[in-house]
Motif scaffolding. Structure first.
Motif, PDB file in Angstrom:
ATOM      1  N   THR A 464       0.799  -1.221   0.000  1.00 53.05           N
ATOM      2  CA  THR A 464       0.000   0.000   0.000  1.00 53.05           C
ATOM      3  C   THR A 464       0.834   1.273   0.000  1.00 53.05           C
ATOM      4  N   ASN A 465       2.161   1.146   0.153  1.00 48.86           N
ATOM      5  CA  ASN A 465       3.014   2.350   0.122  1.00 48.86           C
ATOM      6  C   ASN A 465       3.533   2.636  -1.281  1.00 48.86           C
ATOM      7  N   ARG A 466       3.091   1.853  -2.262  1.00 51.26           N
ATOM      8  CA  ARG A 466       3.503   2.074  -3.643  1.00 51.26           C
ATOM      9  C   ARG A 466       2.962   3.423  -4.133  1.00 51.26           C
ATOM     10  N   GLN A 467       3.749   4.153  -4.906  1.00 54.59           N
ATOM     11  CA  GLN A 467       3.342   5.456  -5.420  1.00 54.59           C
ATOM     12  C   GLN A 467       2.735   5.294  -6.814  1.00 54.59           C
ATOM     13  N   VAL A 468       1.404   5.465  -6.908  1.00 58.15           N
ATOM     14  CA  VAL A 468       0.693   5.371  -8.183  1.00 58.15           C
ATOM     15  C   VAL A 468      -0.248   6.565  -8.271  1.00 58.15           C
ATOM     16  N   THR A 469      -0.270   7.217  -9.421  1.00 57.44           N
ATOM     17  CA  THR A 469      -1.097   8.424  -9.577  1.00 57.44           C
ATOM     18  C   THR A 469      -2.566   8.050  -9.718  1.00 57.44           C
ATOM     19  N   ASP A 470      -3.427   9.035  -9.459  1.00 58.92           N
ATOM     20  CA  ASP A 470      -4.865   8.813  -9.604  1.00 58.92           C
ATOM     21  C   ASP A 470      -5.218   8.470 -11.043  1.00 58.92           C
ATOM     22  N   ALA A 471      -4.525   9.096 -11.990  1.00 58.61           N
ATOM     23  CA  ALA A 471      -4.805   8.833 -13.405  1.00 58.61           C
ATOM     24  C   ALA A 471      -4.508   7.376 -13.753  1.00 58.61           C
ATOM     25  N   GLU A 472      -3.429   6.844 -13.229  1.00 59.22           N
ATOM     26  CA  GLU A 472      -3.080   5.442 -13.484  1.00 59.22           C
ATOM     27  C   GLU A 472      -4.101   4.504 -12.858  1.00 59.22           C
ATOM     28  N   LEU A 473      -4.561   4.841 -11.663  1.00 58.14           N
ATOM     29  CA  LEU A 473      -5.559   4.005 -11.004  1.00 58.14           C
ATOM     30  C   LEU A 473      -6.892   4.051 -11.752  1.00 58.14           C
ATOM     31  N   LYS A 474      -7.252   5.217 -12.270  1.00 63.56           N
ATOM     32  CA  LYS A 474      -8.490   5.321 -13.054  1.00 63.56           C
ATOM     33  C   LYS A 474      -8.410   4.460 -14.310  1.00 63.56           C
ATOM     34  N   GLU A 475      -7.247   4.445 -14.949  1.00 67.68           N
ATOM     35  CA  GLU A 475      -7.066   3.625 -16.151  1.00 67.68           C
ATOM     36  C   GLU A 475      -7.204   2.141 -15.824  1.00 67.68           C
ATOM     37  N   VAL A 476      -6.674   1.737 -14.675  1.00 60.65           N
ATOM     38  CA  VAL A 476      -6.785   0.339 -14.262  1.00 60.65           C
ATOM     39  C   VAL A 476      -8.248  -0.022 -14.008  1.00 60.65           C
ATOM     40  N   LEU A 477      -8.988   0.848 -13.328  1.00 59.40           N
ATOM     41  CA  LEU A 477     -10.414   0.598 -13.089  1.00 59.40           C
ATOM     42  C   LEU A 477     -11.170   0.471 -14.406  1.00 59.40           C
ATOM     43  N   GLN A 478     -10.766   1.266 -15.409  1.00 63.84           N
ATOM     44  CA  GLN A 478     -11.378   1.182 -16.732  1.00 63.84           C
ATOM     45  C   GLN A 478     -11.109  -0.186 -17.359  1.00 63.84           C
ATOM     46  N   GLN A 479      -9.905  -0.688 -17.185  1.00 67.83           N
ATOM     47  CA  GLN A 479      -9.519  -1.962 -17.782  1.00 67.83           C
ATOM     48  C   GLN A 479     -10.305  -3.138 -17.208  1.00 67.83           C
ATOM     49  N   VAL A 480     -10.685  -3.041 -15.935  1.00 65.73           N
ATOM     50  CA  VAL A 480     -11.430  -4.141 -15.309  1.00 65.73           C
ATOM     51  C   VAL A 480     -12.925  -3.855 -15.242  1.00 65.73           C
ATOM     52  N   ASN A 481     -13.356  -2.851 -15.992  1.00 67.50           N
ATOM     53  CA  ASN A 481     -14.778  -2.511 -16.085  1.00 67.50           C
ATOM     54  C   ASN A 481     -15.364  -2.094 -14.737  1.00 67.50           C
ATOM     55  N   LEU A 482     -14.570  -1.319 -13.984  1.00 65.20           N
ATOM     56  CA  LEU A 482     -15.055  -0.747 -12.728  1.00 65.20           C
ATOM     57  C   LEU A 482     -14.990   0.773 -12.777  1.00 65.20           C
ATOM     58  N   GLN A 483     -15.114   1.326 -13.971  1.00 68.80           N
ATOM     59  CA  GLN A 483     -14.978   2.776 -14.113  1.00 68.80           C
ATOM     60  C   GLN A 483     -16.069   3.556 -13.385  1.00 68.80           C
ATOM     61  N   ARG A 488     -19.510   6.205  -7.203  1.00 65.58           N
ATOM     62  CA  ARG A 488     -20.261   5.733  -6.031  1.00 65.58           C
ATOM     63  C   ARG A 488     -19.594   6.130  -4.725  1.00 65.58           C
ATOM     64  N   VAL A 489     -18.355   6.554  -4.793  1.00 67.80           N
ATOM     65  CA  VAL A 489     -17.639   7.020  -3.607  1.00 67.80           C
ATOM     66  C   VAL A 489     -17.027   8.383  -3.925  1.00 67.80           C
ATOM     67  N   GLU A 490     -16.436   8.999  -2.926  1.00 70.33           N
ATOM     68  CA  GLU A 490     -15.970  10.369  -3.102  1.00 70.33           C
ATOM     69  C   GLU A 490     -14.558  10.468  -3.673  1.00 70.33           C
ATOM     70  N   GLY A 491     -13.854   9.369  -3.805  1.00 71.80           N
ATOM     71  CA  GLY A 491     -12.502   9.406  -4.356  1.00 71.80           C
ATOM     72  C   GLY A 491     -11.696   8.208  -3.902  1.00 71.80           C
ATOM     73  N   PHE A 492     -10.451   8.161  -4.322  1.00 76.85           N
ATOM     74  CA  PHE A 492      -9.590   7.028  -4.004  1.00 76.85           C
ATOM     75  C   PHE A 492      -9.251   6.934  -2.525  1.00 76.85           C
ATOM     76  N   ASP A 493      -9.382   8.036  -1.802  1.00 73.40           N
ATOM     77  CA  ASP A 493      -9.038   8.025  -0.376  1.00 73.40           C
ATOM     78  C   ASP A 493     -10.272   7.899   0.509  1.00 73.40           C
ATOM     79  N   THR A 494     -11.355   7.401  -0.049  1.00 75.95           N
ATOM     80  CA  THR A 494     -12.581   7.161   0.706  1.00 75.95           C
ATOM     81  C   THR A 494     -12.537   5.766   1.323  1.00 75.95           C
ATOM     82  N   GLU A 495     -12.915   5.693   2.580  1.00 80.15           N
ATOM     83  CA  GLU A 495     -12.966   4.403   3.266  1.00 80.15           C
ATOM     84  C   GLU A 495     -14.409   4.081   3.602  1.00 80.15           C
ATOM     85  N   VAL A 496     -14.912   2.991   3.040  1.00 80.49           N
ATOM     86  CA  VAL A 496     -16.281   2.536   3.278  1.00 80.49           C
ATOM     87  C   VAL A 496     -16.245   1.028   3.488  1.00 80.49           C
ATOM     88  N   PRO A 497     -17.344   0.427   3.977  1.00 80.87           N
ATOM     89  CA  PRO A 497     -17.384  -1.046   4.106  1.00 80.87           C
ATOM     90  C   PRO A 497     -17.509  -1.695   2.727  1.00 80.87           C
TER      91      PRO A 497
END
Length: 681
Positions: A464-483, A488-497
């Motif tokens: 979890t200490n790996r440095q990855v940009t938000d843009a790269e994470l968005k692209e990955v979510l697109q690749q797995v059809n979770l765009q 549904r949440v407020e951002g990458f730093d949102t913690e929900v159940p």
């Protein structure tokens, strides 16, 4: 894990010598590493010196507190005499001393409790971290789930460590303080009336015997209370973890019955405890009241006859009152010590179990693991951890870099067990397993592990200490059809159940997203796309192939053949066969057609060159008999299994359904066709 409570086992608080010794061994095992560390690395020397300094300070404060309390009894006696003599100047001086002593008592009492709690907190912090270290080391947290005698490890860590330290310090401090008080005021009483002192000693002995009996009964009740609370807590946690399944089954009534049954057991125990505590409180009150009345009965006539002054009567009354109060407190603490002993027993049992599962059993064979940059099984025979069942026998294969291996076979045949062997979770058996360092391997189980954290941490897990940009994470979510997940949440730093808001299919795609973020060299997938439709599955496996990772999959879907080069099939009898995907599909087609339509000849099927060889072997079996090696070509068995069946006199059915037996005649020693097989032909 399920809670297992045995009502027939002997109670741990049984006062027999063996159980008493076992209890003190448990106390020593918990206390020694903190207070008397004997192994290097257990405790920093400066921490040991600091905590012993605080302990010495606590003892000094307690001695001072008892001393000032005893001193104040003499001041009270002097004040009484001064008032009786109506000596106002001396009264003012004495009352100032009396007030100062009360201030000292208040400060010493408060400060001693503060130091005691600080020591208990430091001990709790260390003991919790020490236990957690054992729990999370050598995968003990995983292996202990196979121990049916250790229930609720989470509760033992979260709820039963803190009471040990707080109760131990509280009991020790109170015991020292009250014993000093009883001794001091007994000496004071002896100086006033030896008769009163002797009667108090006898009275104390009788009171202690009664208190010990009451304490033993409460100890048993407290032990059972801990176990019943653990059972009740577990069933509530079970409902929370399986809420959706219960809702689908509409099983609320059944779950309510289970919860109510365990709660009723707990209530009955609480009622017993209330009754015994009430008996103890009545005894404490009667014990204390009798001591307070006794000095007046003895000293009042002496005072009235002029043989003693009123101050002595008051001081004797105070001494008896302090003695009675100290004794009642000790009785109460001994009654509560049953809970402490229960906590100690359970933590010691848990600690011993963690150490046991972390050690490799002696005189048993294990699979040797070699770390290299490829994955291979070399004559591996894998067994269950208890060595009672063979999962796969004499497995030898190597997975080349960038290739995909699909493991198939009947349910419960050990497909996931092979993955556990790769991960080092199971190592019972023989042979050699060559694998890369586990840091280079990513495991994707059927039900992905969803951590307690933010969306960013979910994607980066386990690093979890790996440095990855938000843009790269968005692209990955697109690749797995979770765009759409970000909407549904407020951002990458949102913690929900996450387990509650993501379906199983979304969780599996999220796990694939981790794969695309971390780019592991090796990937292990245990039915990792079982909840996905074929389109999503195809998309994910195509991206997996593009990463050039070497991967092993477990699955039942025929669609998975499209993404793997090799198939490892496990059979019911611990045998196996390794084929290319094409050969495996052809083999299954042959088997299916021969079963469904006996009019089809095998010669017209693809890849019939191996089939001709099988026909030659079949004819040879009739005329000459077959060797062990030749029999392996007619069956799915390894040579080792063939030999084993030959020695046992067991028959073998080949791929075409023909039966063979081993002729043990010294002149033959070959596999020959059985009579049943000849008739079938």
């Amino acid at each position: 894990m399920p809670t297992k409570i045995s009502r027939d086992r002997p109670l741990k608080n049984d006062p027999s010598p063996s159980n008493f010794n076992k209890f003190w061994d448990s106390v020593r095992a918990i206390v020694q590493p903190y207070w008397y560390p004997t192994e290097s690395g257990e405790r920093v020397f400066s921490d040991v010196i600091r905590i012993w300094g605080m302990l010495i300070l606590l003892i000094v404060l307690i001695i001072a507190l008892v001393g000032v309390t005893a001193f104040n009894s003499f001041v009270t006696r002097y004040i009484t005499d001064v008032i009786e003599e109506k000596d106002y100047p001396n009264f003012i001086k004495t009352i100032v001393v009396f007030g100062a002593a009360l201030v000292c008592i208040t400060l010493l009492n408060g400060f001693s409790k503060l130091v005691r709690k600080k020591i208990a907190l430091d001990w709790y912090k260390w003991l919790n971290n020490h236990t957690l270290s054992k729990y999370l080391s050598n995968r003990a947290y995983y292996r202990i789930n196979f121990r049916s005698d250790v229930d609720n490890p989470d509760q033992r860590i979260s709820q039963e460590i803190e009471p040990i330290t707080s109760n131990a310090l509280s009991f020790s401090a109170i015991f020292l303080e009250k014993v000093l008080e009883m001794t001091t005021f007994l000496v004071i009483l002896w100086s006033i009336s030896q008769f009163i002192a002797i009667v108090l000693i006898i009275y104390t002995i009788v009171g202690n015997l009664i208190a010990i009996y009451l304490g033993q009964q409460l100890s048993k009740i407290n032990q059972e209370e801990l176990e019943l609370k653990a059972e009740y807590n577990y069933c509530l946690t079970h409902v929370r973890n399986h809420a959706e399944s219960i809702a689908f089954f509409q099983g609320e009534n059944q779950e309510s019955n289970i919860i109510q049954r365990r709660f009723s057991n707990l209530l009955r125990n609480v009622e017993r405890k209330i009754n015994w505590e009430n008996n103890q409180e009545l005894f404490d009150g009667a014990y204390k009241s009798a001591i307070q009345i006794f000095p007046y009965l003895v000293l009042a006539p002496i005072y009235m006859s002029g043989q003693a002054d009123f101050g002595e009567v008051v001081q004797a009354s105070i001494a008896c009152n302090q003695f009675a109060s100290a004794m009642a407190t000790l009785i109460r603490e001994f009654g509560n010590s049953g809970r402490f002993s229960s906590y100690v027993e359970r933590l010691s049992e848990f600690s011993e179990a963690l150490e046991a599962v972390s050690k490799q059993p002696e005189n048993v064979s294990i699979i040797k693991t070699i770390e290299e940059n490829h994955l291979a099984f070399e004559n591996v025979t894998l067994q269950t951890p208890n060595y009672e069942q063979v999962i796969v026998e004499d497995l030898s294969l190597s997975v080349q870099p960038g290739e995909g291996l699909l493991i198939v076979g009947p349910s419960g045949r050990g497909k996931s067990s092979l993955l556990r062997a790769i991960a080092g979770l199971w190592n019972a058996g023989t042979g050699r397993l060559v694998r890369p360092p586990l840091e280079e391997v990513l495991f994707l189980p059927q039900r992905p592990y969803i951590i307690l954290g933010t969306l960013r941490q979910q994607l980066l897990y386990p690093k979890t200490n790996r440095q990855v940009t938000d843009a790269e994470l968005k692209e990955v979510l697109q690749q797995v059809n979770l765009q759409n997940l970000l909407s549904r949440v407020e951002g990458f730093d949102t913690e929900v159940p996450w387990e509650n808001i993501l379906s199983l299919g979304e969780q599996q795609r999220l796990a694939f997203a981790r794969l695309l973020v971390t780019h592991p060299r090796f990937t292990i997938l245990d039915e990792a796309t079982s909840a996905l439709d074929l389109k999503n599955e195809g998309t994910l496996y195509q991206q997996l192939q593009e990463t050039k990772t070497t991967f092993i999959s477990v699955g039942h879907r025929e669609s998975l053949f499209n993404y793997h080069q090799w198939v490892l099939e496990l059979s019911q009898d611990s045998s196996w066969q390794l084929l290319t995907v094409q050969d495996y599909q052809n083999q299954k087609t042959i088997t299916y057609n021969s079963t469904e339509n006996t009019g089809i000849t095998l010669d017209i099927l693809p890849n019939n060159e191996p089939q001709k060889q099988l026909e030659i072997l079949t004819q040879k079996a009739i005329s000459e008999g077959l060797s062990h090696k030749e029999m392996t070509e007619l069956t799915y068995y390894s040579i080792k299994t063939i030999r084993s069946k030959a020695s046992k006199g067991e028959s073998i059915t080949n791929k075409d359904g023909l039966t063979y037996r081993y002729d043990k005649d010294p002149k033959v020693l070959k596999w020959v066709r059985g009579t049943a097989g000849i008739r079938a032909k």
